[in-house]
Structures are given as C-alpha cells and as structure tokens.
Design an enzyme around this catalytic site. Structure first.
Site, mmCIF file in Angstrom:
data_model
loop_
_atom_site.group_PDB
_atom_site.id
_atom_site.type_symbol
_atom_site.label_atom_id
_atom_site.label_comp_id
_atom_site.label_asym_id
_atom_site.label_seq_id
_atom_site.Cartn_x
_atom_site.Cartn_y
_atom_site.Cartn_z
ATOM 1 N N TYR A 1 0.823 -1.202 0.000
ATOM 2 C CA TYR A 1 0.000 0.000 0.000
ATOM 3 C C TYR A 1 0.858 1.252 0.000
ATOM 4 O O TYR A 1 2.068 1.179 0.191
ATOM 5 C CB TYR A 1 -0.966 -0.004 1.188
ATOM 6 C CG TYR A 1 -0.349 0.303 2.543
ATOM 7 C CD1 TYR A 1 0.500 -0.592 3.184
ATOM 8 C CD2 TYR A 1 -0.611 1.515 3.184
ATOM 9 C CE1 TYR A 1 1.051 -0.303 4.429
ATOM 10 C CE2 TYR A 1 -0.068 1.810 4.431
ATOM 11 C CZ TYR A 1 0.766 0.899 5.043
ATOM 12 O OH TYR A 1 1.312 1.201 6.268
ATOM 13 N N ARG B 1 8.323 4.149 -4.633
ATOM 14 C CA ARG B 1 8.385 3.152 -3.561
ATOM 15 C C ARG B 1 7.374 2.033 -3.798
ATOM 16 O O ARG B 1 7.653 0.853 -3.519
ATOM 17 C CB ARG B 1 8.157 3.793 -2.195
ATOM 18 C CG ARG B 1 8.338 2.785 -1.053
ATOM 19 C CD ARG B 1 8.260 3.418 0.321
ATOM 20 N NE ARG B 1 6.957 4.000 0.571
ATOM 21 C CZ ARG B 1 6.670 4.771 1.618
ATOM 22 N NH1 ARG B 1 7.602 5.059 2.511
ATOM 23 N NH2 ARG B 1 5.464 5.268 1.778
ATOM 24 N N ARG C 1 -7.857 -20.987 -2.180
ATOM 25 C CA ARG C 1 -6.777 -20.598 -1.278
ATOM 26 C C ARG C 1 -5.595 -21.545 -1.457
ATOM 27 O O ARG C 1 -5.767 -22.761 -1.409
ATOM 28 C CB ARG C 1 -7.264 -20.646 0.174
ATOM 29 C CG ARG C 1 -6.194 -20.263 1.189
ATOM 30 C CD ARG C 1 -6.801 -20.194 2.593
ATOM 31 N NE ARG C 1 -5.796 -19.809 3.593
ATOM 32 C CZ ARG C 1 -5.011 -20.666 4.255
ATOM 33 N NH1 ARG C 1 -5.111 -21.969 4.017
ATOM 34 N NH2 ARG C 1 -4.129 -20.238 5.133
ATOM 35 N N LEU D 1 10.836 1.083 7.407
ATOM 36 C CA LEU D 1 10.311 1.589 6.145
ATOM 37 C C LEU D 1 11.009 2.917 5.865
ATOM 38 O O LEU D 1 11.042 3.795 6.728
ATOM 39 C CB LEU D 1 8.796 1.807 6.223
ATOM 40 C CG LEU D 1 8.223 2.241 4.874
ATOM 41 C CD1 LEU D 1 8.144 1.060 3.912
ATOM 42 C CD2 LEU D 1 6.862 2.885 5.029
ATOM 43 N N LYS E 1 6.470 -2.041 1.908
ATOM 44 C CA LYS E 1 5.286 -1.468 2.574
ATOM 45 C C LYS E 1 4.084 -2.400 2.411
ATOM 46 O O LYS E 1 3.210 -2.173 1.583
ATOM 47 C CB LYS E 1 4.995 -0.072 2.000
ATOM 48 C CG LYS E 1 4.086 0.767 2.884
ATOM 49 C CD LYS E 1 4.127 2.210 2.456
ATOM 50 C CE LYS E 1 3.038 3.048 3.091
ATOM 51 N NZ LYS E 1 3.112 3.130 4.550
ATOM 52 N N GLU F 1 11.498 2.286 14.636
ATOM 53 C CA GLU F 1 10.623 3.364 14.151
ATOM 54 C C GLU F 1 9.341 3.371 14.967
ATOM 55 O O GLU F 1 9.154 2.538 15.854
ATOM 56 C CB GLU F 1 10.331 3.187 12.660
ATOM 57 C CG GLU F 1 9.729 1.831 12.321
ATOM 58 C CD GLU F 1 9.661 1.537 10.822
ATOM 59 O OE1 GLU F 1 9.615 2.478 10.016
ATOM 60 O OE2 GLU F 1 9.628 0.339 10.474
HETATM 61 N N1 PMP Z 1 7.455 3.627 9.046
HETATM 62 C C1 PMP Z 1 6.326 2.908 9.052
HETATM 63 C C2 PMP Z 1 6.311 1.590 9.736
HETATM 64 C C3 PMP Z 1 5.160 3.405 8.432
HETATM 65 O O1 PMP Z 1 4.036 2.669 8.432
HETATM 66 C C4 PMP Z 1 5.206 4.679 7.809
HETATM 67 C C5 PMP Z 1 3.986 5.293 7.168
HETATM 68 N N2 PMP Z 1 3.228 4.422 6.437
HETATM 69 C C6 PMP Z 1 6.407 5.395 7.822
HETATM 70 C C7 PMP Z 1 7.511 4.834 8.453
HETATM 71 C C8 PMP Z 1 6.521 6.757 7.175
HETATM 72 O O2 PMP Z 1 6.554 6.681 5.775
HETATM 73 P P1 PMP Z 1 6.039 7.866 4.857
HETATM 74 O O3 PMP Z 1 6.827 9.084 5.257
HETATM 75 O O4 PMP Z 1 6.348 7.437 3.486
HETATM 76 O O5 PMP Z 1 4.575 8.036 5.141
#
Ligand code: PMP
Length: 288
Positions: free
Chosen positions: A34, A53, A102, A208, A152, A184
């Site tokens: 996503y 991305r 499935r 991410l 993601k 994070e």
């Molecule tokens: N880390 C994680 C785990 C996230 O889910 C997100 C946002 N989806 C981010 C960092 C930040 O990414 P972005 O700046 O691209 O929204």
C-alpha cells in the site's frame, strides 16, 4: 461521512458498491502492498516518491502492477476531484489478486490479475493540526515484526497492537525497539535532536524508508542542519533535547515524552516545529 467515490480495478464506484473477492490474497494472506499520499491545497504531496516506492514494493514481492504510473497519477487526481478533497489522504492498495481457491503458492499473474483499490480520506485541518503545537507522547515496545519492513506491506497487525498498547498507556504512539535500538514508530519514522544535530536510524530492511523522511532529511541538510543516520537507544532518546516523527499523514510531529520522561521542558523544541514549517512550505512547491 458522506458517500465517497472510490476506485476498484478500473472503475469509479460509490464506496458501498465497491467489492473485492473473499479469495483475494490481500484478505487471506496479507499479500498486498500500500501507499498513503497526502493532499494539501487539493494537490498530491510527494506523489513521485510514493509511486517509486510502490513499484519497489511490488518488485520485491514479484507482484505484477495492474496500472502504469501515469494512469495511477490520473486516478489519484480524479479521486481528489470527485470527492472534493482539499486536505487529506489517498490510500492505495494493490494485492496479488483473487485466484480460484486458497493456496500458499503465488497464482500465475497471467490468469490472476492484481487487485487495486484507492480511496480518499478527507481531513480538513491536516496541515494546521493542533497536535503539532502540543507534541505527542510515546512509549517503547519490543519490535517483533518480520524482517522486511522496507517493503510497505498490509501486514499491520503488530503496528495496530502497538497503537493499542500506547492507547492503554494513555499516550499517542509507540516506538519499537530491536536489540536495544529504536527502529521506528508504529506508522512513522523516529528521530531525536541533540543540539543542532538530527539523529535517525539508517535505512535498511529494519525500517520503512519514509518518503517524508527522505524529503525532511534533504530539507534539513539544505538548511545547514547536521544529520546523522545511526542507531540510538531509548535511553539516549530520553536524554535528547527534542524528538519527532515523520510520515505522509503527520508530516513532522514533535515528540515531548518517552516512557513517561519529558524531553527538555516537555514542549516542542525549536528544530521539529521549524522542520514542519519547512516541509509544509517546500513540499507544496512540488505538489501535483
Ligand atoms: N514507518 C512505518 C512503519 C510506516 O508505516 C510509515 C507510514 N506508512 C512510515 C515509516 C513513514 O513513511 P512515509 O513518510 O512514506 O509516510
């Protein structure tokens, strides 16, 4: 909320008429990726970064893209227009589609097309969010997610649980910790500030690589701030002058408390609010 127009597999439909199969691998196996792109002034922020991305996430998972990049931009714009979004977000999800049954093995992409869904989230006041003036509080929790957080994917159960742990503790979010170092936030990248130096974990499969992160680090360097991409512990964070998070939906948001310990005087410092201002101003210049 008024009825939205959403996009599903090539069609614009009222949200209550948009349907996906029960055999969809996104539903059965979290086999999907996503993106969330923010909208300010009716325009898409950092669309290019999100599109790049997205393609990387698809490539890493050997998933076929159901749409070309130019068409994807058109769908984003059309949804903004149809739903009259001035400030808010666009959520996009692509899954490996719905085979006839499935099965753990991936279906043949020639016979099973990827599923694509987009919808808007209207958030008036997103840029002027009062939370940015107050700052947010976080707790630390163990990072027990899988090892490819650079992709993601829609496997968001643990981040959801982390949010609930934060809620239960009476705070706003959780910072995850692996082998003693902060990875994070549940849905954002984490930073601390010491003096004029911004410290954040380096990009790797452990986190991410936020599109907002990339932009904010660039703006920080352009503003002559020092950036250090390295690991830091919760102890170091608790002793920092400031802390903040970044994401497409929060931009730059100050963090004023970690595990019950106030940072500085417990109010947003100097660096995070300044970076928020710079980000909002600069990212609008390239909005489409
Ligand atoms: N880390 C994680 C785990 C996230 O889910 C997100 C946002 N989806 C981010 C960092 C930040 O990414 P972005 O700046 O691209 O929204």
């Amino acid at each position: 909320m008024t009825m939205r127009t959403v996009y599903v597999n090539g069609e614009y439909l009222p949200e209550n008429e948009a349907k996906v199969s029960i055999f969809d691998r996104g539903f059965l196996m979290a086999d999907g990726v996503y993106e969330v792109t923010s909208v300010l002034d009716g325009k898409l922020i950092d669309f290019e970064g999100h599109a790049v991305r997205l393609q990387r996430s698809l490539d890493e998972l050997d998933m076929a893209s159901p749409i070309a990049k130019d068409d994807l931009l058109e769908v984003h714009r059309e949804l903004v227009r149809l739903n009259g979004v001035n400030e808010g977000m666009i959520y996009l999800q692509i899954t490996r589609g719905a085979p006839a049954d499935r099965d753990f093995a991936f279906p043949d992409p020639e016979t099973t097309a990827s599923t694509i869904v987009l919808f808007t989230q209207n958030k008036p006041g997103l840029a002027d969010n009062p939370a940015a003036k107050k700052g947010m509080k976080v707790i630390s929790i163990d990072d027990i997610r899988w090892g490819r957080r650079d992709i993601k994917t829609v496997q968001l159960l643990y981040p959801s649980m982390g949010k609930m742990m934060a809620k239960k503790a009476g705070v706003d979010d959780a910072w995850m910790v692996q082998d003693g170092f902060v990875t994070e936030g549940t849905s954002n990248n984490a930073y601390i500030v010491k003096g004029n130096k911004i410290i954040t974990r380096e990009a790797s499969p452990d986190i991410l690589k936020g599109i907002t992160r990339t932009a904010v680090l660039r703006f920080a360097r352009e503003a002559q701030m020092e950036v250090e991409e390295r690991n830091f512990t919760i102890e170091e964070a608790r002793g920092a002058d400031e802390a903040f998070i970044t994401s497409a939906s929060t931009f730059v948001m100050p963090v004023v408390e970690i595990d019950g310990v106030a940072l500085g005087d417990g109010t947003p410092g100097r660096v995070a609010p300044r970076l928020r201002e710079i980000y909002l101003e600069e990212s609008l210049k390239t909005a489409v």
